[in-house]
Each structure stands twice: as C-alpha cells, then as structure tokens.
Design an enzyme around this catalytic site. Structure first.
Site, PDB file in Angstrom:
ATOM      1  N   ASP A  48      94.816  66.019 -84.900  1.00 26.47           N
ATOM      2  CA  ASP A  48      93.823  65.093 -84.346  1.00 26.47           C
ATOM      3  C   ASP A  48      94.471  64.313 -83.202  1.00 26.47           C
ATOM      4  O   ASP A  48      95.668  64.019 -83.254  1.00 26.47           O
ATOM      5  CB  ASP A  48      93.422  64.130 -85.495  1.00 26.47           C
ATOM      6  CG  ASP A  48      92.156  63.342 -85.245  1.00 26.47           C
ATOM      7  OD1 ASP A  48      91.853  63.046 -84.083  1.00 26.47           O
ATOM      8  OD2 ASP A  48      91.477  63.007 -86.243  1.00 26.47           O
TER       9      ASP A  48
ATOM     10  N   HIS B 296      93.689  61.382 -82.857  1.00 30.23           N
ATOM     11  CA  HIS B 296      93.671  60.048 -83.479  1.00 30.23           C
ATOM     12  C   HIS B 296      94.348  60.071 -84.849  1.00 30.23           C
ATOM     13  O   HIS B 296      94.576  61.138 -85.409  1.00 30.23           O
ATOM     14  CB  HIS B 296      92.214  59.581 -83.654  1.00 30.23           C
ATOM     15  CG  HIS B 296      91.404  59.679 -82.394  1.00 30.23           C
ATOM     16  ND1 HIS B 296      90.627  60.774 -82.105  1.00 30.23           N
ATOM     17  CD2 HIS B 296      91.293  58.834 -81.348  1.00 30.23           C
ATOM     18  CE1 HIS B 296      90.053  60.596 -80.914  1.00 30.23           C
ATOM     19  NE2 HIS B 296      90.439  59.426 -80.431  1.00 30.23           N
TER      20      HIS B 296
ATOM     21  N   ASP C 193      89.099  67.318 -81.339  1.00 26.07           N
ATOM     22  CA  ASP C 193      89.595  66.510 -80.219  1.00 26.07           C
ATOM     23  C   ASP C 193      91.119  66.509 -80.107  1.00 26.07           C
ATOM     24  O   ASP C 193      91.692  65.938 -79.181  1.00 26.07           O
ATOM     25  CB  ASP C 193      88.999  65.092 -80.215  1.00 26.07           C
ATOM     26  CG  ASP C 193      89.486  64.179 -81.336  1.00 26.07           C
ATOM     27  OD1 ASP C 193      90.612  64.354 -81.830  1.00 26.07           O
ATOM     28  OD2 ASP C 193      88.715  63.262 -81.707  1.00 26.07           O
TER      29      ASP C 193
ATOM     30  N   ASP D   7      90.569  68.152 -86.424  1.00 24.45           N
ATOM     31  CA  ASP D   7      89.622  67.490 -85.515  1.00 24.45           C
ATOM     32  C   ASP D   7      89.749  68.186 -84.164  1.00 24.45           C
ATOM     33  O   ASP D   7      90.844  68.232 -83.589  1.00 24.45           O
ATOM     34  CB  ASP D   7      90.002  66.009 -85.440  1.00 24.45           C
ATOM     35  CG  ASP D   7      89.061  65.163 -84.593  1.00 24.45           C
ATOM     36  OD1 ASP D   7      88.485  65.694 -83.624  1.00 24.45           O
ATOM     37  OD2 ASP D   7      88.940  63.956 -84.894  1.00 24.45           O
TER      38      ASP D   7
ATOM     39  N   ASP E 150      92.961  58.076 -87.360  1.00 26.07           N
ATOM     40  CA  ASP E 150      91.858  57.749 -88.282  1.00 26.07           C
ATOM     41  C   ASP E 150      92.350  56.929 -89.471  1.00 26.07           C
ATOM     42  O   ASP E 150      91.977  57.148 -90.621  1.00 26.07           O
ATOM     43  CB  ASP E 150      91.133  59.031 -88.732  1.00 26.07           C
ATOM     44  CG  ASP E 150      90.430  59.721 -87.557  1.00 26.07           C
ATOM     45  OD1 ASP E 150      90.238  59.073 -86.511  1.00 26.07           O
ATOM     46  OD2 ASP E 150      90.086  60.914 -87.679  1.00 26.07           O
TER      47      ASP E 150
ATOM     48  N   HIS F 259      84.206  57.240 -88.688  1.00 27.79           N
ATOM     49  CA  HIS F 259      85.122  58.374 -88.519  1.00 27.79           C
ATOM     50  C   HIS F 259      86.539  57.931 -88.129  1.00 27.79           C
ATOM     51  O   HIS F 259      87.441  58.760 -88.094  1.00 27.79           O
ATOM     52  CB  HIS F 259      84.565  59.419 -87.522  1.00 27.79           C
ATOM     53  CG  HIS F 259      84.544  58.993 -86.088  1.00 27.79           C
ATOM     54  ND1 HIS F 259      84.299  59.884 -85.065  1.00 27.79           N
ATOM     55  CD2 HIS F 259      84.720  57.775 -85.504  1.00 27.79           C
ATOM     56  CE1 HIS F 259      84.341  59.234 -83.903  1.00 27.79           C
ATOM     57  NE2 HIS F 259      84.581  57.964 -84.154  1.00 27.79           N
TER      58      HIS F 259
ATOM     59  N   GLU G 120      84.138  67.332 -85.766  1.00 32.42           N
ATOM     60  CA  GLU G 120      83.985  66.637 -84.476  1.00 32.42           C
ATOM     61  C   GLU G 120      83.586  67.510 -83.290  1.00 32.42           C
ATOM     62  O   GLU G 120      83.654  67.076 -82.146  1.00 32.42           O
ATOM     63  CB  GLU G 120      85.243  65.800 -84.133  1.00 32.42           C
ATOM     64  CG  GLU G 120      85.510  64.637 -85.101  1.00 32.42           C
ATOM     65  CD  GLU G 120      84.568  63.431 -84.921  1.00 32.42           C
ATOM     66  OE1 GLU G 120      83.876  63.351 -83.893  1.00 32.42           O
ATOM     67  OE2 GLU G 120      84.517  62.592 -85.841  1.00 32.42           O
TER      68      GLU G 120
ATOM     69  N   HIS H  42      84.274  63.171 -88.510  1.00 29.43           N
ATOM     70  CA  HIS H  42      85.459  63.110 -89.365  1.00 29.43           C
ATOM     71  C   HIS H  42      85.321  62.159 -90.551  1.00 29.43           C
ATOM     72  O   HIS H  42      86.164  62.178 -91.455  1.00 29.43           O
ATOM     73  CB  HIS H  42      86.706  62.749 -88.537  1.00 29.43           C
ATOM     74  CG  HIS H  42      87.915  63.529 -88.936  1.00 29.43           C
ATOM     75  ND1 HIS H  42      89.029  63.672 -88.114  1.00 29.43           N
ATOM     76  CD2 HIS H  42      88.205  64.201 -90.079  1.00 29.43           C
ATOM     77  CE1 HIS H  42      89.934  64.415 -88.747  1.00 29.43           C
ATOM     78  NE2 HIS H  42      89.471  64.741 -89.933  1.00 29.43           N
TER      79      HIS H  42
HETATM   80  N1  ARG Z   1      90.551  54.889 -83.265  1.00 31.94           N
HETATM   81  C1  ARG Z   1      89.195  54.855 -82.836  1.00 31.94           C
HETATM   82  C2  ARG Z   1      88.319  54.136 -83.860  1.00 31.94           C
HETATM   83  O1  ARG Z   1      88.789  53.689 -84.881  1.00 31.94           O
HETATM   84  C3  ARG Z   1      88.661  56.247 -82.584  1.00 31.94           C
HETATM   85  C4  ARG Z   1      88.544  57.120 -83.804  1.00 31.94           C
HETATM   86  C5  ARG Z   1      88.075  58.510 -83.479  1.00 31.94           C
HETATM   87  N2  ARG Z   1      87.996  59.309 -84.670  1.00 31.94           N
HETATM   88  C6  ARG Z   1      87.601  60.582 -84.684  1.00 31.94           C
HETATM   89  N3  ARG Z   1      87.569  61.171 -85.866  1.00 31.94           N
HETATM   90  N4  ARG Z   1      87.278  61.228 -83.598  1.00 31.94           N
HETATM   91  O2  ARG Z   1      87.148  53.995 -83.671  1.00 31.94           O
HETATM   92 MN    MN Z   2      89.539  62.464 -86.376  1.00 27.57          MN
HETATM   93 MN    MN Z   3      89.944  62.526 -83.253  1.00 30.31          MN
END
Ligand code: ARG
Ligand code: MN
Ligand code: MN
Ligand code: MN
Length: 296
Positions: free
Chosen positions: A119, A121, A225, A223, A123, A136, A268, A96
């Site tokens: 997502d 998350h 996930d 994403d 991000d 990411h 991802e 990402h």
């Molecule tokens: N919040 C966590 C971090 O800053 C996980 C981020 C996951 N991001 C993603 N694009 N899968 O590391």
């Molecule tokens: Mn993401």
């Molecule tokens: Mn994510």
C-alpha cells in the site's frame, strides 16, 4: 486448496465513490475467462453485502462508519465460514475499510496471523488521528486493538494482529501519527526507497520471513494505490513514486509461489477514476497471476 471468491461491492470507507463498482467491472472485463486460461478454478463465488446486519453496538465518529461496520460484520462472518470449511478466502473490494472484516474473520481462526500490507499508505490512523475521517485509513490500527473500534466489535471471538507480525510494503504517504506509531512499535516498513535499494525480490523474501515466521497464517492485503499512478491511475488516493506494474507482478508472483499465503484481498480499484480501464485490467492480471502462481 479450494478457493472461495468473496466480492464486496462497497466503497463508503473511501472519500471518493467508485470502488464499489470494482468487482462487477473486473468480472465484466473477463476475470473468469482469464482464470480459466490459467487453469484456476473458483469453487465458490459469493457477493458480500451488509443487508440484514444489525446496527453496530459502537458509535464511531467517522464518515459512513455504520455502513462500514455493518459491511465488516457481514464479511467477517463470510471469511470465518470459508476458513472453517478449509478453503482459501480471496476478497475483492471495494475500499480498504473492508480489511477490518477480513481480519476479524481471519483472527477468529488464526491466533497469530501475519499480515503483508502492500500500500502507498499505512492505514494505521485511529478515529482520533485520522486527517480525513475516512474509514479506509484506519483498518490496521483497528486490527492491532489501538482504536476505539476493534475487530471483536465486528465478530465476537475475533482477535488482534501483533505489531511484530505486520509488514508494510510500498509506503510513501504516512501521516505523522502513523509515522510515530511505526517508529515506537518498530513495525517493519519497506518504503519505496528501500525497495529501490534492495529490489522487490529481496523485500518479499524478507517480508515473508518477518510476517510469517512467528505466525500460523499469512494474509496479503493489496491496495492498488501501491502501484504508481502512471500505471494505476484509477484509485481514490493516488500517490506519486510507487511500484512499477512489473514490480507489483513480481511481488504477487513471489508471494503466490511461496505457498505460504493463507488468504488475500485486493482493494481500492476505482473504475470511475480510471483511464481506459488501465487499473482494472492491471488488477485483473495481478489477481489471476496470484491465484495461478499459488497452485503451480
Ligand atoms: N492516511 C490517509 C487517511 O487516513 C489516507 C488513507 C488512504 N487509505 C487507503 N486505503 N487508500 O485518510
Ligand atoms: Mn490502503
Ligand atoms: Mn492506499
Ligand atoms: Mn497524507
């Protein structure tokens, strides 16, 4: 609207290797055949790699930041070119962190871009709040101009994304600094509980309104996930309690038929962490669904 597919075989923004293999793997599983069956034509296919990009003018104290920034620079230029040619840019990652490149390219053209970010998350960490040091986890903070790194470091002339034009969907693993920022800025965030309560249809309708009504373009950043690990295990940072594959299909289809999306990226997927290609196959299906529903 003609379509350019930009594949970005890059995964160094994630903490686990493998997402760089996703584009090649998804092609091998039959993406082009599937698109053909749906009557979708890709006008141009381009691999974006950072070879030939100069070293970044800014030092960022995070994992593989130079490679991430150089890939972002290459992608930003490619996206800008596609948009300038009046084509629809579809970006297939990769991790990402490459969203920074996509958004740099897009904001050099769209002055009030809306973003729908599906997502687990947000991000939205900065270099200072990132718990992992992985790039990411920061693209949406960079895009808002809240990090040391900015989109204009990737592409001169790139802009920013206003917090009011961002909608998060599927969020369920936010770090404290992200949570605080979302509260402070009043960023629209449909968490899993909201999706269960309102239904995915209402959420997407509302998201299009929130991200799009004051915008001159809407970008989808998807994403994988966001989908529950029971149906999409092949990803580096899985989080329980996500969208069902069916909800993801419905979300993607509704965004496609809205005819309001002006660009998209899928990121991802990690084929090395997958079980029997379940996640790659789902991603392939979602991509074909998105692109075919846009034209029907
Ligand atoms: N919040 C966590 C971090 O800053 C996980 C981020 C996951 N991001 C993603 N694009 N899968 O590391
Ligand atoms: Mn993401
Ligand atoms: Mn994510
Ligand atoms: Mn966490």
């Amino acid at each position: 609207n003609k379509l350019t597919l930009l594949s970005v075989p890059f995964g160094l923004g994630a903490g686990t290797p493998g997402s760089e293999q996703a584009p090649g793997h998804i092609y091998q599983l039959g993406l082009f055949q599937m698109l053909q069956q749906h009557g979708c034509t890709i006008n141009k296919l381009k691999d974006v790699i950072n070879a030939g990009m100069p070293s970044p003018v800014i030092q960022v104290p995070m994992n593989h930041s130079d490679e991430v920034i150089r890939t972002g620079m290459a992608l930003a230029r490619a996206v800008k070119e596609v948009v300038a040619a009046g084509q629809f840019p579809f970006v297939l990652g990769g991790d990402h962190s490459l969203a920074m490149g996509t958004l740099a390219g897009l904001t050099s053209h769209y002055k009030k871009l809306g973003v729908i970010w599906i997502d687990a998350h947000a991000d939205m960490n900065t270099e200072l709040t990132s718990p992992s040091g992985n790039m990411h986890g920061i693209p949406l903070a960079v895009a808002q101009g809240r990090a040391q790194l900015s989109l204009s470091h990737l592409l001169p002339g790139a802009g920013t994304i206003a917090p009011g034009n961002i909608v998060l969907i599927g969020a369920r693993d936010l770090d404290p600094a992200e949570e605080a920022f979302i509260q402070a800025e009043g960023i629209s965030c449909f968490r899993m509980a909201d999706i269960r309560r309102l239904g995915i249809h209402a959420v997407i309708t509302e998201a299009l309104r929130m991200a799009g009504d004051a915008a001159d373009g809407i970008h989808l950043s998807f994403d994988i996930d966001s989908v529950d690990p029971s149906e999409a295990p092949g990803t580096g940072t899985p989080v329980q309690g996500g969208l069902t594959a069916e909800e993801a299909r419905e979300a993607i289809r509704l965004l496609g038929i809205s005819k309001r999306m002006t660009s998209a990226e899928f990121v991802e997927v990690n084929p090395l962490l997958d079980h029997r290609d379940q996640t790659s196959l789902l991603a392939m299906e979602l991509i074909a669904l998105f692109l075919s529903s846009m034209k029907s």
